[in-house]
Scaffold this active site. Structure first.
Site, PDB file in Angstrom:
ATOM      1  N   ASN A  44       6.791 -16.140 -63.735  1.00  0.00           N
ATOM      2  CA  ASN A  44       6.292 -16.994 -64.677  1.00  0.00           C
ATOM      3  C   ASN A  44       4.993 -17.293 -64.659  1.00  0.00           C
ATOM      4  OD1 ASN A  44       5.885 -19.363 -66.493  1.00  0.00           O
ATOM      5  ND2 ASN A  44       6.631 -20.844 -64.990  1.00  0.00           N
ATOM      6  N   LYS A  51       3.063 -18.533 -66.823  1.00  0.00           N
ATOM      7  CA  LYS A  51       2.315 -20.157 -67.443  1.00  0.00           C
ATOM      8  C   LYS A  51       1.362 -19.773 -68.551  1.00  0.00           C
ATOM      9  CE  LYS A  51       3.727 -21.753 -62.942  1.00  0.00           C
ATOM     10  NZ  LYS A  51       3.553 -23.037 -62.112  1.00  0.00           N
ATOM     11  N   HIS A  69      11.819 -26.425 -67.146  1.00  0.00           N
ATOM     12  CA  HIS A  69      10.536 -26.158 -66.243  1.00  0.00           C
ATOM     13  C   HIS A  69      10.128 -27.529 -65.871  1.00  0.00           C
ATOM     14  CE1 HIS A  69       7.106 -24.714 -64.056  1.00  0.00           C
ATOM     15  NE2 HIS A  69       7.814 -23.787 -63.544  1.00  0.00           N
ATOM     16  N   GLU A  92       6.995 -28.426 -65.407  1.00  0.00           N
ATOM     17  CA  GLU A  92       5.804 -28.856 -66.147  1.00  0.00           C
ATOM     18  C   GLU A  92       6.277 -29.364 -67.488  1.00  0.00           C
ATOM     19  OE1 GLU A  92       4.028 -25.262 -65.105  1.00  0.00           O
ATOM     20  OE2 GLU A  92       3.966 -25.741 -62.971  1.00  0.00           O
ATOM     21  N   GLU A 135      13.974 -25.701 -58.332  1.00  0.00           N
ATOM     22  CA  GLU A 135      12.765 -25.637 -58.211  1.00  0.00           C
ATOM     23  C   GLU A 135      12.306 -27.038 -57.667  1.00  0.00           C
ATOM     24  OE1 GLU A 135      10.380 -22.321 -60.273  1.00  0.00           O
ATOM     25  OE2 GLU A 135      10.437 -23.739 -61.794  1.00  0.00           O
ATOM     26  N   GLY A 156       3.723 -24.673 -57.109  1.00  0.00           N
ATOM     27  CA  GLY A 156       1.988 -24.669 -57.181  1.00  0.00           C
ATOM     28  C   GLY A 156       1.503 -25.254 -56.073  1.00  0.00           C
ATOM     29  N   SER A 161       6.481 -21.934 -54.582  1.00  0.00           N
ATOM     30  CA  SER A 161       5.573 -21.302 -53.618  1.00  0.00           C
ATOM     31  C   SER A 161       6.124 -20.228 -52.962  1.00  0.00           C
ATOM     32  CB  SER A 161       5.069 -22.421 -52.738  1.00  0.00           C
ATOM     33  OG  SER A 161       4.231 -23.129 -53.365  1.00  0.00           O
TER      34      SER A 161
HETATM   35  C1  PEP Z   1       7.077 -21.872 -61.010  1.00  0.00           C
HETATM   36  O1  PEP Z   1       6.129 -21.928 -62.041  1.00  0.00           O
HETATM   37  O2  PEP Z   1       8.395 -21.955 -61.712  1.00  0.00           O
HETATM   38  C2  PEP Z   1       6.749 -21.822 -59.830  1.00  0.00           C
HETATM   39  C3  PEP Z   1       7.604 -21.831 -59.052  1.00  0.00           C
HETATM   40  O3  PEP Z   1       5.355 -21.731 -59.299  1.00  0.00           O
HETATM   41  P1  PEP Z   1       5.018 -21.530 -58.020  1.00  0.00           P
HETATM   42  O4  PEP Z   1       5.710 -20.086 -57.264  1.00  0.00           O
HETATM   43  O5  PEP Z   1       3.305 -21.162 -58.070  1.00  0.00           O
HETATM   44  O6  PEP Z   1       5.118 -22.325 -57.014  1.00  0.00           O
END
Ligand code: PEP
Length: 251
Positions: free
Chosen positions: A8, A10, A97, A99, A170, A176, A215
């Site tokens: 992803n 973003k 997601h 975000e 998630e 992040g 992460s």
């Molecule tokens: C994500 O954007 O779905 C995500 C898991 O980001 P990160 O790997 O940076 O935590």
């Protein structure tokens, strides 16, 4: 079922940067990709065409979108439809997601509409779910996951093809932040997701993929991908560099 390794990106990368990273990723992984693995890149909308071209025709590398709107076409300024995504070669898309939920204000009902609409339009949809840290601390993990999955699949036909619908667990506190959920936390949450999918879709729920996201890095990917009920990973930060993401894909 093939394990899915999703990147992803973003709101990162110009068209050139995206094409270059995708091409590098194919070079680094195509020959060594273990059987039973599929790689998915979710670039920003502007780079979908370039990434499609860079990925070529190898069916193990797929293109997806980070978002779409639940309408075919019309007066929806700034939005994009599943049909437009399919037209550019995307076969997957995310819904829910964290975000989009927590920064852009999408609620469970909208996430549900989008999930059903995207599937019906012919996209493979990855429904993202996960609890905030205060919900986890209040012992509400199961409640949050059940609510998000139930609402997120409310209008999805019960006979949906299992390969078309995946869930990404998630935890919001791990996205992040550098803070990864531990194996016990992942096992617990993924077992809850699996049980919920089986409750809603019967045996087909056992064939739906459950991804972990939060992460994921080259040095923790092997352990995470090896856990029960982990059918892939959704990776943000560590997917931006082909070298890092290739180490995750090959972990
Ligand atoms: C994500 O954007 O779905 C995500 C898991 O980001 P990160 O790997 O940076 O935590």
């Amino acid at each position: 079922m093939r394990k899915l390794f999703a990147a992803n990106w973003k709101m990162h990368k110009t068209r050139n940067e995206a094409a270059q990273t995708a091409a590098e990723l194919v070079t680094l992984t195509a020959a060594a990709l273990p059987t039973g693995r599929e790689v998915l890149i979710l670039p920003p909308f502007t780079a979908l065409g370039e990434v499609k071209e860079a990925l070529g025709t190898d069916a193990r590398f797929a293109l997806g979108a980070q978002n779409f709107y639940a309408q075919k076409q019309g007066a929806f300024t700034g939005e994009i439809s599943p049909g437009m995504l399919l037209d550019v070669g995307a076969t997957y898309a995310l819904t829910g997601h964290s975000e989009r939920r927590h920064v852009l204000g999408e609620d469970d009902a909208l996430v549900g509409q989008k999930t059903a609409f995207g599937l019906q339009a012919g996209l493979r949809v990855i429904l993202c779910v996960g609890e905030k840290i205060e919900e986890r601390k209040a012992g509400k993990l199961a409640e949050v996951l059940t609510r998000q999955i139930t609402a997120g699949t409310k209008d999805v036909p019960r006979d949906v093809a299992p390969e078309a619908l995946s869930v990404a667990y998630e935890p919001v506190w791990a996205i992040g932040t550098g803070e990864v959920a531990g194996p016990a936390e992942i096992l617990e949450a993924h077992a809850l997701v699996r049980a919920q999918l089986v409750a809603l879709f019967g045996q087909a729920g056992n064939s739906m993929r459950i991804l972990y996201g939060g992460s994921v890095k080259p040095d923790n990917a092997t352990e995470i991908v090896g856990l029960d009920n982990v059918d892939g990973v959704l990776v943000g930060g560590a997917s931006l560099k082909a070298d890092d993401f290739s180490r995750i894909v090959l972990a």
